[in-house]
Write a protein that holds these residues in place. Structure first.
Motif, PDB file in Angstrom:
ATOM      1  N   TRP A  31       0.866  -1.224  -0.125  1.00  0.00           N
ATOM      2  CA  TRP A  31      -0.062   0.102  -0.021  1.00  0.00           C
ATOM      3  C   TRP A  31       0.735   1.257  -0.128  1.00  0.00           C
ATOM      4  N   LEU A  32       1.996   1.539   0.788  1.00  0.00           N
ATOM      5  CA  LEU A  32       2.861   2.504   0.746  1.00  0.00           C
ATOM      6  C   LEU A  32       3.526   2.463  -0.425  1.00  0.00           C
ATOM      7  N   GLY A  33       3.971   1.429  -1.005  1.00  0.00           N
ATOM      8  CA  GLY A  33       4.444   1.696  -2.391  1.00  0.00           C
ATOM      9  C   GLY A  33       3.534   2.407  -3.455  1.00  0.00           C
ATOM     10  N   GLN A  34       2.255   1.881  -3.377  1.00  0.00           N
ATOM     11  CA  GLN A  34       1.367   2.503  -4.238  1.00  0.00           C
ATOM     12  C   GLN A  34       1.051   3.909  -3.961  1.00  0.00           C
ATOM     13  N   GLN A  35       1.042   4.276  -2.724  1.00  0.00           N
ATOM     14  CA  GLN A  35       0.904   5.770  -2.422  1.00  0.00           C
ATOM     15  C   GLN A  35       1.749   6.752  -3.036  1.00  0.00           C
ATOM     16  N   MET A  36       3.280   6.084  -2.850  1.00  0.00           N
ATOM     17  CA  MET A  36       4.372   6.713  -3.143  1.00  0.00           C
ATOM     18  C   MET A  36       4.300   6.909  -4.585  1.00  0.00           C
ATOM     19  N   ALA A  37       3.885   5.741  -5.604  1.00  0.00           N
ATOM     20  CA  ALA A  37       3.842   5.913  -6.919  1.00  0.00           C
ATOM     21  C   ALA A  37       2.814   6.838  -7.473  1.00  0.00           C
ATOM     22  N   ASP A  38       1.718   6.769  -6.667  1.00  0.00           N
ATOM     23  CA  ASP A  38       0.524   7.876  -7.091  1.00  0.00           C
ATOM     24  C   ASP A  38       1.137   9.360  -6.840  1.00  0.00           C
ATOM     25  N   ALA A  39       1.851   9.706  -5.815  1.00  0.00           N
ATOM     26  CA  ALA A  39       2.394  11.000  -5.731  1.00  0.00           C
ATOM     27  C   ALA A  39       3.559  11.113  -6.575  1.00  0.00           C
ATOM     28  N   TRP A  40       4.388  10.325  -6.792  1.00  0.00           N
ATOM     29  CA  TRP A  40       5.300  10.432  -7.896  1.00  0.00           C
ATOM     30  C   TRP A  40       4.803  10.961  -9.067  1.00  0.00           C
ATOM     31  N   ILE A  41       3.685   9.892  -9.608  1.00  0.00           N
ATOM     32  CA  ILE A  41       3.040  10.325 -10.817  1.00  0.00           C
ATOM     33  C   ILE A  41       2.288  11.763 -10.798  1.00  0.00           C
ATOM     34  N   GLY A  42       1.753  12.054  -9.588  1.00  0.00           N
ATOM     35  CA  GLY A  42       1.260  13.365  -9.443  1.00  0.00           C
ATOM     36  C   GLY A  42       2.004  14.606  -9.671  1.00  0.00           C
ATOM     37  N   GLN A  43       3.166  14.443  -9.181  1.00  0.00           N
ATOM     38  CA  GLN A  43       4.300  15.206  -9.672  1.00  0.00           C
ATOM     39  C   GLN A  43       4.979  15.327 -10.844  1.00  0.00           C
ATOM     40  N   ARG A  82       7.454  11.265 -16.007  1.00  0.00           N
ATOM     41  CA  ARG A  82       7.617  11.663 -17.438  1.00  0.00           C
ATOM     42  C   ARG A  82       9.214  12.235 -17.613  1.00  0.00           C
ATOM     43  N   THR A  83       9.391  13.002 -16.441  1.00  0.00           N
ATOM     44  CA  THR A  83      10.660  13.910 -16.378  1.00  0.00           C
ATOM     45  C   THR A  83      11.966  12.975 -16.172  1.00  0.00           C
ATOM     46  N   LEU A  84      11.514  11.893 -15.463  1.00  0.00           N
ATOM     47  CA  LEU A  84      12.559  10.957 -14.870  1.00  0.00           C
ATOM     48  C   LEU A  84      12.110   9.561 -15.394  1.00  0.00           C
ATOM     49  N   SER A  85      12.288   9.203 -16.807  1.00  0.00           N
ATOM     50  CA  SER A  85      11.833   8.008 -17.303  1.00  0.00           C
ATOM     51  C   SER A  85      12.633   6.836 -17.340  1.00  0.00           C
ATOM     52  N   HIS A  86      13.842   7.118 -16.909  1.00  0.00           N
ATOM     53  CA  HIS A  86      14.986   6.039 -17.111  1.00  0.00           C
ATOM     54  C   HIS A  86      15.694   5.615 -15.754  1.00  0.00           C
ATOM     55  N   LEU A  87      15.029   5.623 -14.843  1.00  0.00           N
ATOM     56  CA  LEU A  87      15.123   5.314 -13.528  1.00  0.00           C
ATOM     57  C   LEU A  87      15.044   3.505 -13.242  1.00  0.00           C
ATOM     58  N   VAL A  88      16.151   3.238 -12.670  1.00  0.00           N
ATOM     59  CA  VAL A  88      16.163   1.722 -12.011  1.00  0.00           C
ATOM     60  C   VAL A  88      16.035   1.544 -10.371  1.00  0.00           C
ATOM     61  N   VAL A  89      14.861   1.069 -10.153  1.00  0.00           N
ATOM     62  CA  VAL A  89      14.677   1.281  -8.665  1.00  0.00           C
ATOM     63  C   VAL A  89      15.439  -0.197  -7.965  1.00  0.00           C
ATOM     64  N   VAL A  90      16.423   0.460  -6.860  1.00  0.00           N
ATOM     65  CA  VAL A  90      16.883  -0.599  -6.077  1.00  0.00           C
ATOM     66  C   VAL A  90      16.546  -0.477  -4.462  1.00  0.00           C
ATOM     67  N   PRO A  91      15.888  -1.163  -4.219  1.00  0.00           N
ATOM     68  CA  PRO A  91      15.636  -1.231  -2.392  1.00  0.00           C
ATOM     69  C   PRO A  91      16.826  -1.401  -1.630  1.00  0.00           C
ATOM     70  N   ILE A  92      16.825  -0.684  -0.537  1.00  0.00           N
ATOM     71  CA  ILE A  92      17.886  -0.888   0.363  1.00  0.00           C
ATOM     72  C   ILE A  92      17.786  -2.432   1.038  1.00  0.00           C
ATOM     73  N   PRO A  93      18.831  -3.037   1.070  1.00  0.00           N
ATOM     74  CA  PRO A  93      18.785  -4.556   1.287  1.00  0.00           C
ATOM     75  C   PRO A  93      18.936  -4.859   2.921  1.00  0.00           C
ATOM     76  N   MET A  94      18.306  -5.833   3.345  1.00  0.00           N
ATOM     77  CA  MET A  94      18.346  -6.278   4.782  1.00  0.00           C
ATOM     78  C   MET A  94      19.677  -7.425   4.656  1.00  0.00           C
ATOM     79  N   PHE A  95      20.247  -7.731   5.899  1.00  0.00           N
ATOM     80  CA  PHE A  95      21.025  -8.943   5.949  1.00  0.00           C
ATOM     81  C   PHE A  95      20.289  -9.909   5.835  1.00  0.00           C
ATOM     82  N   ALA A  96      20.786 -10.952   5.035  1.00  0.00           N
ATOM     83  CA  ALA A  96      19.851 -12.109   4.731  1.00  0.00           C
ATOM     84  C   ALA A  96      19.361 -12.910   5.794  1.00  0.00           C
TER      85      ALA A  96
END
Length: 259
Positions: free
Chosen positions: A111-123, A127-141
Motif C-alpha cells: 500500500w505504501l509503495g502504491q501511495q508513493m507511486a501515485d504521488a510520484w506520478i502526481g508530480q 515523465r521527466t525521470l523516465s530512465h530510473l532503475v529502482v533498487v531497494p535498500i537490502p536487509m542482512f539475509a
C-alpha cells in the motif's frame, strides 16, 4: 390428506420463521467474525479504504493526512542527492510502518509503495525521470529470513511496478549484520553501517539509466550514505525515495544538517 402431513408442514413453516429470526439476531455477530479487520485499529471494516491492504477508511485517511504537498526536496549544497519523501513520519503512518516491520503486515508495504507511486506520478516525475532503475535498500539475509521479507523491497517493487520502472533488487547486498539504526545514537550510525553493503551482480544498463534507492524511512541519512559509497564507483545515482521522513529531520535539514 393425512393429518401428519399438515402437522409436518406447520412444523416446517414454524421452524423456517424461527430460523429467520435467529439469523437476523446472529447476523451482526457473524459479520463481526467474518468481515475483514483493519490492520491498525482492528475494527471490522464494512468498507475497506484500499483493496491492496486491510486498512479501514478512517485509518487510511489519518495516514494520508501526513503526506506532503511537495514530497521532492530540492538539491542543496548540503545534500548529496534528491530525496523524495511521501509523508511525515508521525501518527498512524509511524504505527503502520511499525506493523509492516515488526508484525508481518506485508500488505502495508504494498500500500505504501502504491501511495508513493501515485504521488510520484502526481508530480509528473514519471515523465521527466523516465530512465530510473529502482533498487531497494537490502536487509542482512538472516534478518530478512527471520522477518519473512524486506520491507523496503516490498515498497520498492510496488512503486516500480505502478510507474513502469525497472526493478533490480540484487544490485545492492548487505553482507554484514548491523544494529538497528533506531537503537544507535546519531553519531554512531555511520560507523554502524561502515562496509555493510557490497555490489551484487550488475545487470546490463543503458547509459541514460540512473539508480533510485528506495527505503521505508529516511532519518539521518547514514544508511543512504553508506549505500551510495558502495554504488557510486560503478553506477550513476539519481536519488532516494522513501515512504516517510521525520518532521524534525526535514526542518534541520533545511539548516545545517547533512545527508
Amino acid at each position: 390428506m393425512p393429518d401428519n402431513f399438515w402437522l409436518k408442514t406447520r412444523f416446517d413453516l414454524q421452524n423456517g420463521a424461527l430460523l429467520k429470526v435467529l439469523l437476523s439476531f446472529s447476523r451482526p455477530l457473524i459479520m463481526f467474525f467474518l468481515s475483514p479487520r483493519c490492520l491498525l485499529c482492528n475494527r471490522s471494516c464494512d468498507r475497506l479504504g484500499s483493496a491492496l491492504c486491510h486498512l479501514c477508511a478512517t485509518c487510511e485517511r489519518q495516514i494520508c493526512s501526513a503526506k506532503r504537498a511537495q514530497p521532492l526536496e530540492k538539491v542543496t549544497s548540503d545534500q548529496l542527492v534528491p530525496i523524495f519523501a511521501w509523508a511525515d513520519y508521525e501518527g498512524n503512518l509511524r504505527q503502520s510502518i511499525a506493523q509492516l516491520k515488526y508484525h508481518r503486515r506485508r500488505t502495508i508495504g504494498t500500500w505504501l509503495g502504491q501511495q508513493m507511486a501515485d504521488a510520484w506520478i502526481g508530480q509528473d516525475l514519471h515523465r521527466t525521470l523516465s530512465h530510473l532503475v529502482v533498487v531497494p535498500i537490502p536487509m542482512f539475509a538472516a534478518k530478512e529470513k527471520m522477518r519473512g521479507y524486506n520491507q523496503a523491497a516490498v515498497i520498492a517493487q510496488q512503486f516500480a511496478q505502478t510507474i513502469g520502472y525497472r526493478y533490480e533488487p540484487r544490485i545492492l547486498r548487505r553482507d554484514r549484520e548491523t544494529e538497528a539504526q533506531y537503537a544507535v545514537d546519531s553519531r554512531s550510525r555511520t560507523a554502524n553501517l561502515e562496509s555493510a553493503f557490497t555490489l551484487g551482480p550488475l545487470p546490463k544498463l543503458r547509459s541514460s539509466d540512473r539508480i533510485l534507492l528506495v527505503d521505508d524511512i529516511y532519518t539521518t541519512g547514514a544508511t543512504v550514505r553508506s549505500a551510495l559509497t558502495t554504488l557510486r564507483p560503478a553506477l550513476k545515482i539519481w536519488g532516494v525515495a522513501v515512504a516517510a521522513r521525520p518532521v524534525f529531520e526535514t526542518r534541520s535539514y533545511r539548516g545545517t544538517a547533512k545527508l
